[in-house]
Design an enzyme around this catalytic site. Structure first.
Site, PDB file in Angstrom:
ATOM      1  N   ARG A 104     -17.845   7.901   1.461  1.00 59.56           N
ATOM      2  CA  ARG A 104     -16.410   8.184   1.428  1.00 59.56           C
ATOM      3  C   ARG A 104     -15.938   8.256  -0.029  1.00 59.56           C
ATOM      4  O   ARG A 104     -16.434   7.505  -0.885  1.00 59.56           O
ATOM      5  CB  ARG A 104     -15.709   7.039   2.144  1.00 59.56           C
ATOM      6  CG  ARG A 104     -14.202   7.133   2.233  1.00 59.56           C
ATOM      7  CD  ARG A 104     -13.775   8.202   3.160  1.00 59.56           C
ATOM      8  NE  ARG A 104     -12.397   8.059   3.592  1.00 59.56           N
ATOM      9  CZ  ARG A 104     -11.719   9.038   4.183  1.00 59.56           C
ATOM     10  NH1 ARG A 104     -12.287  10.205   4.402  1.00 59.56           N
ATOM     11  NH2 ARG A 104     -10.479   8.850   4.579  1.00 59.56           N
ATOM     12  N   THR A 377     -12.353  18.879   8.325  1.00 54.57           N
ATOM     13  CA  THR A 377     -13.554  18.091   8.335  1.00 54.57           C
ATOM     14  C   THR A 377     -14.594  18.870   9.121  1.00 54.57           C
ATOM     15  O   THR A 377     -14.262  19.822   9.793  1.00 54.57           O
ATOM     16  CB  THR A 377     -13.212  16.758   9.025  1.00 54.57           C
ATOM     17  OG1 THR A 377     -12.144  16.187   8.325  1.00 54.57           O
ATOM     18  CG2 THR A 377     -14.362  15.823   9.130  1.00 54.57           C
ATOM     19  N   THR A 395     -16.020  15.735   5.001  1.00 56.85           N
ATOM     20  CA  THR A 395     -14.679  16.324   4.909  1.00 56.85           C
ATOM     21  C   THR A 395     -14.176  16.526   3.493  1.00 56.85           C
ATOM     22  O   THR A 395     -14.616  15.844   2.557  1.00 56.85           O
ATOM     23  CB  THR A 395     -13.672  15.425   5.666  1.00 56.85           C
ATOM     24  OG1 THR A 395     -12.434  16.107   5.787  1.00 56.85           O
ATOM     25  CG2 THR A 395     -13.429  14.109   4.964  1.00 56.85           C
ATOM     26  N   ASN A 397     -10.789  16.549   3.705  1.00 59.65           N
ATOM     27  CA  ASN A 397      -9.532  16.174   4.335  1.00 59.65           C
ATOM     28  C   ASN A 397      -8.828  17.427   4.841  1.00 59.65           C
ATOM     29  O   ASN A 397      -9.196  17.955   5.877  1.00 59.65           O
ATOM     30  CB  ASN A 397      -8.632  15.338   3.423  1.00 59.65           C
ATOM     31  CG  ASN A 397      -7.487  14.716   4.211  1.00 59.65           C
ATOM     32  OD1 ASN A 397      -7.619  14.530   5.423  1.00 59.65           O
ATOM     33  ND2 ASN A 397      -6.386  14.413   3.574  1.00 59.65           N
ATOM     34  N   SER A 448     -10.483   6.115   7.009  1.00 58.23           N
ATOM     35  CA  SER A 448     -10.823   7.377   7.668  1.00 58.23           C
ATOM     36  C   SER A 448     -10.737   7.234   9.180  1.00 58.23           C
ATOM     37  O   SER A 448     -10.690   6.126   9.714  1.00 58.23           O
ATOM     38  CB  SER A 448     -12.248   7.761   7.269  1.00 58.23           C
ATOM     39  OG  SER A 448     -12.681   8.885   7.987  1.00 58.23           O
ATOM     40  N   GLY A 469     -10.865  16.753  12.930  1.00 56.43           N
ATOM     41  CA  GLY A 469      -9.606  16.695  13.688  1.00 56.43           C
ATOM     42  C   GLY A 469      -8.648  15.619  13.225  1.00 56.43           C
ATOM     43  O   GLY A 469      -7.740  15.248  13.969  1.00 56.43           O
ATOM     44  N   GLY A 470      -8.872  15.072  12.012  1.00 58.86           N
ATOM     45  CA  GLY A 470      -7.951  14.059  11.501  1.00 58.86           C
ATOM     46  C   GLY A 470      -7.819  12.898  12.470  1.00 58.86           C
ATOM     47  O   GLY A 470      -8.820  12.361  12.954  1.00 58.86           O
TER      48      GLY A 470
END
Ligand code: DON
Length: 568
Positions: A104, A377, A395, A397, A448, A469-470
């Protein structure tokens, strides 16, 4: 009418998704995705899945294929595939050992808690989503090298060769890509103050080459991981970022490390589910939701029936309320994972659930945990010929991240800083609310929702699944697992099926438009639920691999995207 339309769409999706099906010995009438005997890669682009499979054919394993697939996505799927972003890996080795890798992004050393607030304490619009200040320190190159160094079999030059060729020789723009690039074109031009390689002159079936990216990848292939974090690439990147108002320095890049983390593992009926721990909320929320719904007989209620939707939505509400308060980077905040995922706590959380009416969102908030102190993502799944399985979500974002494109290096940079909570109670791009646990601090990782997940049945590999898909990632993964396990859909059918989503706040159920039975929607509304079919035309783009009873693999590739399964 809606129902007829839904059936038509599902038949169409199933038809197209089975076009590539290889011959299979399974005699059944179900709509299955691609069947392969040993090896499968499912990703957002056919080129990336093919390159992943090629690496396996050359004797590489899932971790070699990971490096190749991830970098091929950076070439052919710049919308989300990346060198300038980050991600999470969940793996299961052939001998059953499981683990996860966190690559991340991190906040730069010069970040502060209030860096996105003006002098009146209000959030400055777009500062955390667009341009230099939105960029977190990228983790992708550190991640793929760390995984490949530990478990891979091939040398990096062999793995990156076909990727560099893809960047040099070009790939074909799809219709969906044309639409996406056109959609973001004005923003990308504005942020970069010029036309970049990806612009609205590109049309479907055009071939596009990315020579700058080919050169960057060649240097990484020659010099290794440190090329990105300490070498010429690092220097060029930081010089570029400086001109765009970013606070990222060479020291930030040099200090970045991907981290092995313990996975989150739980039982749901006879399934053992392994997913990602914080700094992603994916595994915790998935555990919470599944444990809250386990006592209910979903199979009896029926797929996407009124009762199933009610139970799932109410469990989701409670899990997302907890997420917003308790979860953040475990290197910075204490998270009572044991309590948050315990049966007693979760049974208690569902105590006020009723089929009669929705539980009001303000009565849910977060549960009491004793001892607590304080859109783009992409996902790919791989199973190799040695029996190793991986699930990886990565991702930038937002679509094309911060929209900043490093011309000289050939890639986009993330806008992951928006996944922090800029201000307690203020929704981010995905409408997610955060608290102190997810506030900004130097070197902290932003929370996340990515949920790469591996599932075992009877001690054997059963499924690898994940999605972009957030905030809807967690609930899309959840529904895909339930569709296979509870409702006995094939991997492809489970992915095709319409999805819904609730995240506590805003107080609404998102539903894929024109996909659900209108009578169910009316009944939900009569009970007091607000249904929103307009905010998101699609919820998630799920890719997965399912091990069938005869030992073959079924690939499920989401036709909401250009996703493709390749295997043999
Ligand atoms: O890490 C997260 O949860 C988000 N940055 C993921 C963003 C995403 O999935 C966008 N895709 N539609």
């Amino acid at each position: 009418m809606n129902r007829l339309l839904t059936l038509f769409i599902l038949v169409l999706i199933n038809f197209t998704s089975c076009k590539n099906e290889t011959k299979t010995t399974i005699s059944e009438t179900k709509n299955r995705g691609l069947i392969a005997r040993k090896v499968m890669v499912v990703s957002a682009r056919e080129e990336a899945s093919k390159i992943g499979v090629d690496i396996l054919k050359q004797g590489g394993n899932a971790f070699d294929a990971m490096m190749a697939t991830e970098m091929a996505l950076a070439v052919a799927y710049p919308y989300a595939g990346n060198l300038g972003g980050g991600g999470f890996l969940v793996y299961r080795m052939a001998d059953g050992k499981k683990g996860t890798l966190d690559y991340r992004e991190k906040a730069p050393l010069a970040s502060t808690k209030d860096m996105y607030l003006d002098e009146n304490g209000a959030v400055i619009k777009n500062l955390s989503t667009v341009g230099g200040m939105a960029v977190g320190i990228p983790g992708t190159i550190a991640g793929i090298f760390k995984a490949q160094e530990r478990f891979g079999k091939l040398d990096v030059a062999t793995i990156l060769k076909p990727v560099i060729e893809l960047a040099k020789n070009g790939y074909i723009i799809t219709r969906k890509q044309e639409t996406r690039i056109a959609h973001y074109d004005s923003m990308i031009r504005a942020v970069n103050e010029k036309e970049i390689l990806y612009n609205n002159n590109l049309k479907a079936d055009d071939k596009i080459m990315n020579l700058a990216l080919a050169e960057t990848l060649q240097r990484i292939s020659d010099n290794g991981r440190d090329e990105f974090y300490k070498g010429e690439t690092a220097k060029k990147l930081v010089a570029f970022l400086k001109t765009k108002g970013s606070i990222i320095t060479l020291e930030d890049l040099a200090k970045y490390e991907a981290k092995w983390r313990d996975p989150i593992t739980f039982q749901y009926n006879d399934l053992t589910i392994t997913s990602i721990a914080p700094p992603s909320s994916g595994g915790v929320c998935l555990t919470q939701i599944m444990k809250m719904i386990e006592p209910f007989d979903l199979k009896d209620f029926g797929h996407n029936s009124l009762k199933t939707i009610q139970v799932v939505v109410e469990a989701e509400k409670r899990a997302y309320a907890d997420r917003s308060f308790y979860l953040g980077d475990p290197d910075f905040v204490d998270i009572s994972l044991k309590t948050l995922t315990s049966d007693v706590y979760l049974q208690n959380r569902m105590k006020n659930f009723s089929f009669e009416n929705p539980t009001p969102v303000d009565s849910i908030s977060h549960g009491n945990v004793a001892g607590y102190e304080s859109d783009e993502t992409t996902h790919y799944s791989i199973v190799d010929q040695f029996g190793n399985a991986i699930a990886v979500t990565t991702t930038l974002n937002g679509g094309y991240g911060s929209k900043l494109f490093v011309d000289e290096l050939g890639f986009f940079l993330n806008n992951e800083m928006d996944d922090f909570s800029s201000k307690p109670g203020e929704p981010n791009y995905y409408g997610l609310i955060g608290a102190d646990a997810n506030s900004i601090a130097p070197e902290k990782r932003m929370l996340s929702s990515m949920t790469p997940t591996i599932i075992e049945k009877d001690g054997e590999f059963y499924m690898s699944v994940g999605t972009p898909g957030g905030s809807t990632i967690i609930t899309s993964v959840l529904q895909t697992i339930l569709n296979v396990h509870e409702f006995e859909l094939t991997m492809q059918e489970a992915i095709n099926a319409p999805r819904f989503h609730n995240q506590w706040l805003p107080d609404e159920i998102l539903m894929e438009p024109n996909a659900f039975d209108i009578n169910i929607i009316k009944q939900l509304e009569a009970l007091g639920y607000t249904i929103n079919e307009s905010r998101s035309p699609i919820i998630g783009i799920v890719d997965g691999i399912l091990m069938l009873e005869n030992g073959t693999l079924e690939g499920g590739a989401d036709k909401r995207g250009d996703d493709t399964a390749v295997g043999f």
